[in-house]
Each structure stands twice: as C-alpha cells, then as structure tokens.
Design a protein around this motif. Structure first.
Motif, mmCIF file in Angstrom:
data_model
loop_
_atom_site.group_PDB
_atom_site.id
_atom_site.type_symbol
_atom_site.label_atom_id
_atom_site.label_comp_id
_atom_site.label_asym_id
_atom_site.label_seq_id
_atom_site.Cartn_x
_atom_site.Cartn_y
_atom_site.Cartn_z
ATOM 1 N N UNK A 110 0.853 -1.174 0.000
ATOM 2 C CA UNK A 110 0.000 0.000 0.000
ATOM 3 C C UNK A 110 0.893 1.229 0.000
ATOM 4 N N UNK A 111 0.449 2.277 -0.669
ATOM 5 C CA UNK A 111 1.246 3.489 -0.828
ATOM 6 C C UNK A 111 0.498 4.697 -0.277
ATOM 7 N N UNK A 112 1.272 5.713 0.076
ATOM 8 C CA UNK A 112 0.698 7.010 0.413
ATOM 9 C C UNK A 112 1.531 8.079 -0.289
ATOM 10 N N UNK A 113 0.960 8.641 -1.329
ATOM 11 C CA UNK A 113 1.600 9.747 -2.049
ATOM 12 C C UNK A 113 1.221 11.039 -1.351
ATOM 13 N N UNK A 114 2.225 11.775 -0.902
ATOM 14 C CA UNK A 114 1.991 13.000 -0.144
ATOM 15 C C UNK A 114 2.562 14.173 -0.917
#
Length: 127
Positions: free
Chosen positions: A79-83
């Motif tokens: 899972x990714x979190x692009x910030x």
C-alpha cells in the motif's frame, strides 16, 4: 499473522512530496482494508487515509484531502501514500495498519479497529 514494513520517510521542504510504501508479509493482503495513521510528538495517533480491499474506495482525513493519495497493489502486497504539498504540520511518524474486519459503514478512523501495525516511518517537513 501479518507483518507490515513501512519505508519512504525522510526530510522534505514545505511544498515538497514524498511517497510512503508499506509492504505486507503473507498471502492474504487482499483480504485486508489498509489504513495510514500518523502521530506527531505529544499528540494522539490520528487517521490519515484508508483504502478498501479492492482499492476501489478511499477515505481521507480532512487535513490531507486533496494533497494525499492512498493506493494499493495487491499483486505486490503493498500500500502506498503519495503526499504532495507537504506542510510542517504533516511532520509525524507515519504508520500503516491492516483491518481484517472492515465493512462499509464501519468507523475506519478508530485505531482499535485495526489488527496489525507497522513500526512507523518518520516524515519531517522543514526548511
């Protein structure tokens, strides 16, 4: 049992971007809804984002809506979190978490609803 390992944190200037990753062990990753939380010094751990098992539905805290994007790749157990447009107020330790019993209408912002947690990755936004 699921083990979660976050990566991708670091120091970034205000307005910059980072992409966090969370890799899960095991062959049941797609059976978990996945969330991101964060905890700043002296504060409670707070909800950031959730993505459902299929990846078709996402939810965000108001403070990150429009700046952060959660996504997942079930083939890679990640899972990714692009910030983007990071602000000093985003400085915190970021944790990913797995929810085995998530259902539509459940309170995805409650820490107690998550079954497994990673060790966290530090994100610091400063000039």
């Amino acid at each position: 049992q699921v083990q979660l390992v976050e990566s991708g944190g670091g120091l970034v200037q205000p307005g910059g971007s980072l992409r966090l990753s969370c890799e899960a062990s095991g062959r049941t990753f797609s059976s978990y809804a996945m969330g991101w939380f964060r905890q700043a010094p002296g504060k409670e751990r707070e909800f950031v984002a959730l993505i459902t098992r299929s990846g078709l539905t996402t939810y965000y805290a108001d403070s990150v809506k429009g700046r952060f994007t959660i996504s997942r790749d079930n083939a890679k157990n990640t899972v990714y979190l692009q910030m983007n447009s990071l602000e000093p107020e985003d400085t915190a330790v970021y944790y990913c978490a797995a929810d085995r019993t998530y259902y539509s209408g459940s309170d995805y912002s409650k820490k107690q609803n998550y079954d497994y947690w990673g060790q966290g990755t530090q994100v610091t936004v400063s000039s």
